[in-house]
Design a protein around this motif. Structure first.
Motif, mmCIF file in Angstrom:
data_model
loop_
_atom_site.group_PDB
_atom_site.id
_atom_site.type_symbol
_atom_site.label_atom_id
_atom_site.label_comp_id
_atom_site.label_asym_id
_atom_site.label_seq_id
_atom_site.Cartn_x
_atom_site.Cartn_y
_atom_site.Cartn_z
ATOM 1 N N LYS A 40 0.858 -1.185 0.000
ATOM 2 C CA LYS A 40 0.000 0.000 0.000
ATOM 3 C C LYS A 40 0.897 1.238 0.000
ATOM 4 C CE LYS A 40 -3.739 -2.306 2.517
ATOM 5 N NZ LYS A 40 -4.609 -2.290 3.723
ATOM 6 N N PHE A 41 0.997 1.859 -1.156
ATOM 7 C CA PHE A 41 1.913 2.976 -1.336
ATOM 8 C C PHE A 41 1.203 4.306 -1.078
ATOM 9 C CE2 PHE A 41 3.377 -0.447 -4.152
ATOM 10 C CZ PHE A 41 4.656 -0.638 -3.633
ATOM 11 N N GLU A 42 2.001 5.302 -0.709
ATOM 12 C CA GLU A 42 1.434 6.611 -0.391
ATOM 13 C C GLU A 42 1.012 7.376 -1.645
ATOM 14 O OE1 GLU A 42 4.019 8.881 2.097
ATOM 15 O OE2 GLU A 42 4.418 7.225 3.464
ATOM 16 N N VAL A 43 1.654 7.086 -2.762
ATOM 17 C CA VAL A 43 1.363 7.821 -3.997
ATOM 18 C C VAL A 43 1.068 6.837 -5.120
ATOM 19 C CG1 VAL A 43 2.742 9.838 -3.385
ATOM 20 C CG2 VAL A 43 3.822 7.939 -4.612
ATOM 21 N N ALA A 44 0.486 7.356 -6.178
ATOM 22 C CA ALA A 44 0.218 6.541 -7.371
ATOM 23 C C ALA A 44 0.796 7.285 -8.577
ATOM 24 C CB ALA A 44 -1.276 6.315 -7.547
ATOM 25 N N GLU A 45 1.907 6.801 -9.092
ATOM 26 C CA GLU A 45 2.591 7.452 -10.209
ATOM 27 C C GLU A 45 2.712 6.479 -11.379
ATOM 28 O OE1 GLU A 45 3.182 10.492 -10.137
ATOM 29 O OE2 GLU A 45 3.301 11.081 -8.033
ATOM 30 N N THR A 46 2.724 7.014 -12.578
ATOM 31 C CA THR A 46 2.779 6.188 -13.779
ATOM 32 C C THR A 46 4.068 5.364 -13.829
ATOM 33 O OG1 THR A 46 1.424 7.751 -15.014
ATOM 34 C CG2 THR A 46 2.793 6.258 -16.295
ATOM 35 N N PHE A 47 5.214 6.015 -13.547
ATOM 36 C CA PHE A 47 6.489 5.293 -13.646
ATOM 37 C C PHE A 47 6.512 4.100 -12.691
ATOM 38 C CE2 PHE A 47 7.698 7.380 -9.730
ATOM 39 C CZ PHE A 47 8.674 6.555 -9.174
ATOM 40 N N HIS A 48 5.948 4.306 -11.485
ATOM 41 C CA HIS A 48 5.961 3.247 -10.476
ATOM 42 C C HIS A 48 5.078 2.087 -10.902
ATOM 43 C CE1 HIS A 48 5.045 1.764 -6.193
ATOM 44 N NE2 HIS A 48 6.280 1.421 -6.474
ATOM 45 N N ALA A 49 3.934 2.408 -11.499
ATOM 46 C CA ALA A 49 3.032 1.361 -11.977
ATOM 47 C C ALA A 49 3.704 0.524 -13.065
ATOM 48 C CB ALA A 49 1.745 1.986 -12.511
#
Length: 1304
Positions: free
Chosen positions: A1155-1164
């Motif tokens: 469960k990550f604090e942020v949702a970013e395209t690169f991370h996905a």
């Protein structure tokens, strides 16, 4: 004295006695309180008379507000559960009594005693588990009203106590239709069962918990049940319910439009609309008693209800974000009504124009849903049939309000989807509906009463105004050709259906006295204003309707006299100006200087302009003078001749007549005066020693690309006026006027011999003639003498400009004396500068004072043009003054958006010559700052850029240091050359030798770490993009030198990668320095992406992966701490993970649900690569698959929560959704046989599916694909109810319904 002491003693005794009495009273009160004890109460309910004890406890709670018996009871060990157990021990005790006590406890605990909340929550659970049958019985027909109230109060307290309890109450308590009807029945009594049920429902709204609220809204008839009876509820109750629905349902972003449409259906909305006619409880009581007398409703309460209902309906019916309205992209031209509910609202409001709130609601609905405007006009049509009654006037007023509401902005969203003919149709039925025109305009154009005609004309004016607004707005929507077609449609519509000018103005002076409010009747003057406003719009929309005006028998002078006789009012003069302006436009021949009308009208307008400075009078005067033909080629003079009248302290009719006569004389002898003036025309050529840019130009005209720069000459009016003065008696006012006019005419001249013309006439005022003589002889500087008129500003300006300090003058200068004052001062300053530019008298630089558009006055001035020198800017020379002045003016003109390209070409060759001179001796011009800004302002051509670069090639041959001026010029010329070559494929690149020399100088600069080379990098990058074959001419050390710079620069890295992309052999120069490069994330990340894309040596890629594995792992675990370089350059990392990351490492990341604090395209994208590698391993680990799916679910839930808070989603949801969908496709293909039951039962997954359906059918189909893949993967373990729920959510969504309805 003794008497006073005795009185004091008595007072003291009385006070002591009072204190004793109060003390005794407190003791007595305490004794009474102690009659109830919590400990005794607990003993009594365990062993004694339970019913009596309970009643005493309830009575104590209801009567005493000073003592907290509840806390005493709780502190002594009591609880809600203890009270509930009493019911089980003694069946004689009524449940309503215990429920009342439990309600008191729950409310007190939830507010003041959080330490008891846990036990109380369990007690509430106990009630739901064991007393549901009792509750259901207490709310049905077999119960008493007291029992129903007690039960509803308990349920309300439980709802406010916990959201979970609230949801369970809705699911477990039997609120079937019969019970609801019983609970919501209006009785007209205070504290009725209905009131408690309303409190119960509003508790759900105030709680704000969406799952609970969603359950409430899904209960059919729940909200609807209380709406119908609000008509007879108290004003406070109505406001609480309506405000609660507005704040917590309508404006709740979590509640879908589908849910809102189900709740606020046709019947509910109709009942809410009827609340505009709220009656109140008294009306219900009277109705029950069969009283036929009307009940008087409290106006304050009614206004409070109406305002609250109005606010609610405005949101419901006019808000596209929160309401239940839809955008009809065909604007009513289609077969289907997209806003059927709003249609019902319009139909249910009878004559809304007679009520302020209903009137505003209806107009706002039409503004938000323009497709319904046709319906509204149809409803209004029959009430607009002309008849002079208050109701007709109200309907007419409403029509005007509706027209003002239907602005072009309301249809802008769909303009591009409509053809020209469709758009014309829409505009017509919105603001010029034919049925309305047919009703208000009689077939024979004859009105029954003058007052009716006046009112109808006021409506036609508003219709025409709205049409003109739409025609103007469509200029920005349509191409020129389509706009022309649209205007033709509108013109034809107006010409066919509107009365012509003669019909409108006929019998304008007639009047009558209708039996209506006199304030609504238009006077003759007001009516004439309306008429001529209509004519002004006819000029723009359908000028053919004005043809009959010119053939009217009534002349303009007689018409104006009639107005004076008939009309009264403060603005009569302005009305006359408007009338005159229209007549001038219609028939110019009536206003020739030889006509009597001109002799009457010109002085009339001049007098009004002198006293008011009214812009409309000035515009009309300009029109008159322009139409005479006297000022052709000299239109600049007109303003001067007119503004001269403002210098008079009081208007003098003699001045006006002394203007009329010369105008007549000049008009009759224009050819003779022109020939007389031609004798003064110069025949000499301009000096041969002018600059290169005008060496081939003639003596008085410069033509360049259709722009003509020429000397200004005088109009024949000058000769006519001077001749008239010489034959007339000149008054003081004439002298003041002529002083102003000839002073400013003189300042506008550029030809010396034209200036000499003034000296040949003795009629000029003496002081003006002396001023002229000083400047034409160029012997000395002359200052403008003080004026005997109103304006001393020219004397002050002249004095400060020539001998003083303008910085002191400008703050105290009133530039609002008249509109052209800034221009006249500018003309003076240009005159002074151009005459002093070669004079040593002037030593200081004068700043540009004005920001107005006077391009021709300045850029077309030959004296200024001849004295431009860009290399003298750093020195205090006369040419520096001229150049600075021109640069300031040109810069302001460009910033204001004016096209002065044709003028700039006159200066560009001089700039090129100066630039070459600078580059040949750059050290001489080190003090020349911001030269690059001058280059950018003027812009070189391709040939000029080549010439400069050729000079630069020679200038940098032996140069090993940074010279700012060379850096700036090289950067500019490269960028300019690249831009020009990109636009024209026929232009050739630089030679190899030139590229090699220039990049060698660039290499020298890159090795100097302290120099910022970003601009030059961008310039070379732009050039090599267009001519990549020149890369072979680059020095081989350049690539390594750029990457080794200590400061990170996006421009430098981008250029280096571009070079590597075109020539991979550059990489060999940095292979040995890989450790250092890997420490620079801004360099290594884009480098990885490029090497992967080019399939570079695999061993090199492996080395890079292991050197960069630690930063990669950190970015995977804590994406919020990853730098921007990861966001922009993740594609190469995805490939490295796929190829080289160990499977064990991938599986360890998915050991748990992340469960990550942020949702970013690169991370996905990185997670997608990790998950795919983990699920393709041979371990067949179900846990990895489950954790991978739920990790992505939580990742997207973060985005969904943000999206519900605003309309605009700042994150790229589609990219992350695509990664998840790709992962699901992989799982289905290779692992669909796994047992994933734990996932299908996960509550977060269910909520995620709901959000996917919500946003998926609203325009993000990738989310629907995700749902489909999830269903495919979980099909074997999904319950039938879950599948049915997904289908229900999909098929009931408003967007799904709307799309399918649109296709149908």
């Amino acid at each position: 004295m003794q008497l006073d002491e005795e009185n004091d003693t008595k007072d003291e005794i009385n006070e002591n006695e009072n204190n004793i009495d109060e003390t005794e009273q407190i003791k007595n009160d305490n004794k009474k309180v102690r009659l109830f004890s919590a400990k005794d109460f607990r003993k009594q309910i365990n062993k004694g008379d339970k019913l009596t004890a309970l009643k005493q406890f309830l009575n104590a709670l209801n009567t005493s507000k000073k003592h907290d018996y509840i806390f005493e009871y709780l502190e002594s060990g009591g609880s809600c559960l203890e009270l509930l157990h009493i019911l089980e021990l003694d069946s004689a005790i009524p449940p309503s009594l215990v429920f009342e006590l439990v309600t008191h406890l729950l409310l007190k605990i939830s507010i003041n005693y959080p330490q008891y909340q846990s036990a109380s929550y369990e007690s509430c659970r106990y009630i739901l588990n064991n007393y549901i049958a009792v509750i259901n019985k207490m709310i049905n027909l077999s119960s008493t009203s007291q029992e129903r109230k007690a039960c509803l109060k308990l349920l309300t307290a439980m709802v406010t106590f916990s959201s979970n309890l609230a949801k369970d109450i809705l699911l477990q308590v039997n609120f079937h239709s019969t019970n609801i009807e019983l609970l919501t029945k209006s009785t007209g009594e205070k504290d009725s069962v209905r009131d408690y049920f309303i409190h119960f429902l509003t508790a759900f709204l105030v709680d704000g918990n969406y799952p609970t609220l969603s359950t409430l809204l899904e209960k059919k008839g729940f909200i609807k049940s209380i709406i119908a009876g609000l008509q007879f509820d108290s004003a406070d109750t109505v406001c609480v319910v309506i405000s609660g629905m507005k704040n917590h349902i309508l404006e709740n972003p979590l509640v879908s439009k589908t849910a809102k449409m189900k709740v606020f259906n046709t019947q509910v909305v109709r009942d809410i609309v009827n609340l505009y006619n709220w009656k109140g409880p008294a009306a219900l009581r009277a109705q029950k008693k069969n009283k036929s007398t009307a009940v008087v409703v409290d106006e304050y309460s009614k206004s409070k209800v109406s305002e609250c209902v109005h606010d609610f309906l405005l949101v419901l019916c006019t808000s596209h974000r929160y309401g239940v309205i839809f955008k009809d992209h065909l604007l009513g031209l289609g077969k289907k009504n997209q806003n059927a509910l709003m249609y019902t609202v319009l139909e249910s409001l009878e004559r809304p124009w007679e009520h302020s709130y209903a009137c505003e609601l209806v107009t706002k609905i039409c503004g938000a849903c323009p497709d319904l405007a046709k319906t509204m006009w149809n409803n209004l049509k029959t009430f607009l049939e002309p008849r002079m009654t208050p109701k007709w006037l109200n309907a007419l007023k409403f029509a005007k309000i509706l027209l003002k509401e239907l602005q072009p902005a309301c249809i802008e969203f769909c303009v591009k989807e409509l053809g020209v003919y469709q758009l014309a149709q829409v505009i017509q039925f919105l603001v010029a509906p034919l049925p309305i025109l047919k009703i208000v305009i009689p077939d024979n154009h004859t009105f029954e009463q003058p007052s009716i005609k006046k009112q109808v004309m006021s409506l036609l004016l508003q219709i025409l105004t709205s049409l003109e607004v739409y025609v103007s707005a469509t200029k920005g929507w349509l191409s020129l050709d389509n706009h022309r077609k649209l205007k033709t449609h509108i013109t034809n519509h107006v010409a066919r259906n509107f009365p012509d000018a003669k019909t409108i103005i006929d019998d304008w002076e007639h009047t009558d006295e209708p039996e209506v409010d006199k304030d609504t009747i238009l006077t003759q003057s007001k009516f004439l204003e309306v008429v001529f406003d209509i004519f002004e719009l006819y000029k723009k929309l359908a000028p053919q309707l004005l043809d009959t005006l010119s053939s009217k028998d009534l002349g303009i002078t007689e018409f104006l006299e009639q107005i004076d006789n008939v009309c009264t009012g403060e603005d009569l003069e302005k009305l006359k100006i408007k009338i005159i302006s229209i007549f001038i436009d219609v028939d110019q021949s009536q206003f020739s200087p030889k006509t009597d009308a001109f002799s009457v009208i010109f002085p009339l307008l001049l007098q009004f302009y002198c006293s008011t400075k009214d812009p409309s009078a000035f515009s009309c005067l300009r029109k008159l003078l322009k139409n005479t033909g006297i000022f052709d080629g000299c239109f600049y003079e007109i303003n001067i001749w007119l503004n001269g009248i403002l210098d008079l302290k009081n208007f003098d009719e003699t001045v006006a007549q002394n203007l009329v006569e010369p105008l007549k004389m000049t008009h009759a002898n224009a050819l003779e005066y022109t020939e007389e003036f031609s004798k003064f025309k110069s025949r000499k050529n301009v000096d041969n020693n002018v600059s290169e840019i005008i060496e081939n130009l003639l003596n008085d005209v410069v033509t360049e690309n259709k722009i003509t720069v020429k000397h200004r000459h005088l109009s024949p009016m000058t000769i006519g006026y001077l001749k008239h003065l010489s034959l007339s008696t000149v008054t003081k006012s004439d002298k003041v006027y002529s002083n102003f006019v000839f002073l400013h005419l003189f300042h506008c001249q550029t030809d010396d011999l034209t200036q000499d013309f003034f000296q040949s006439y003795d009629a000029l005022p003496k002081n003006v003639k002396e001023y002229f003589l000083c400047w034409t002889d160029k012997q000395e500087i002359a200052i403008v003498k003080k004026s005997k008129g109103k304006f001393d500003i020219f004397h002050n300006f002249s004095k400060e400009f020539l001998t003083g300090n303008l910085d002191d003058f400008m703050p105290n200068c009133d530039l609002t004396l008249y509109d052209d004052l800034p221009l006249n001062l500018l003309q003076m300053s240009i005159f002074y500068i151009s005459n002093l530019v070669n004079n040593a008298t002037i030593t200081k630089t004068r700043k540009n004072l004005f920001q107005d558009d006077y391009a021709e006055t300045i850029l077309g001035h030959l004296v200024l043009l001849n004295n431009v020198s860009f290399i003298s800017l750093s020195k205090e020379k006369p040419k520096s003054l001229c150049t600075r002045f021109l640069l300031n003016v040109i810069n302001q003109l460009i910033n204001s958006g004016f096209n002065i390209e044709s003028y700039l070409r006159l200066y560009r060759e001089r700039l090129l010559t100066d630039t070459v001179r600078i580059l040949k001796k750059p050290g001489k011009y080190n003090e020349l700052h911001n030269f690059i800004a001058i280059l950018e302002m003027f812009g070189f051509s391709y040939e000029q850029c080549l010439k400069v670069l050729s000079t630069l090639q020679d200038a940098t041959t032996d140069l090993n240091e940074h010279v700012p001026i060379i850096y700036d010029v090289l950067t500019y010329c490269l960028e300019r050359l690249s831009h020009l070559c990109e636009s024209d494929a026929n232009l050739k690149p630089l030679s190899s030798e030139r590229v090699q020399r220039l990049t060698t100088y660039y290499l020298i600069l890159t090795e100097k770490q302290e120099i910022n080379i970003n601009k030059m990098t961008v310039a070379f990058h732009s050039y090599f993009k267009i001519f990549p074959h020149n890369i072979k001419d680059i020095n081989n050390k350049l690539f390594q030198s750029i990457l080794n710079r200590t400061e990170y620069s996006k421009e430098n890295v981008g250029f280096a990668l571009f070079l590597l992309d075109k020539n991979l052999q550059f990489f060999a120069s940095i292979k040995d320095d890989l450790d250092n490069i890997c420490n620079k994330k801004g360099v290594i990340l884009p480098l990885i992406a490029l090497l992967v894309d080019k399939n570079y040596d695999e061993q090199v890629l492996i080395d890079i992966f292991f050197k960069f594995e630690a930063p990669l792992a950190k970015a995977l675990q804590k994406p919020q701490k990853a730098g921007q370089h990861f966001h922009q350059n993740y594609k190469g990392l995805v490939e490295l993970i796929t190829r080289y990351m160990a499977i064990e490492k991938c599986e360890s990341i998915l050991e748990k649900v992340q469960k990550f604090e942020v949702a970013e395209t690169f991370h996905a994208k990185l997670l997608e690569a990790v998950c795919k590698k983990a699920i393709n391993s041979d371990t067949n680990n179900v846990k990895v698959i489950r954790n991978a799916i739920l990790t992505f679910v939580h990742l997207q839930m973060t985005l969904f929560k943000r999206k519900t808070k605003s309309e605009d989603d700042p994150l790229n949801m589609d990219d992350i959704a695509l990664s998840f969908n790709n992962l699901l496709s992989e799982i289905y293909e290779k692992r669909h046989d796994q047992d994933l039951k734990t996932i299908s039962e996960n509550e977060t997954l269910k909520l995620y599916v709901k959000f996917c359906l919500k946003f998926g059918v609203s325009g993000q189909p990738i989310l629907l694909r995700i749902v489909r893949n999830l269903v495919d993967i979980l099909a074997s373990c999904m319950k039938k109810e879950d599948g049915r729920l997904i289908l229900d959510m999909l098929l009931s969504h408003s967007e799904f319904f709307g799309q399918h309805a649109g296709r149908a």
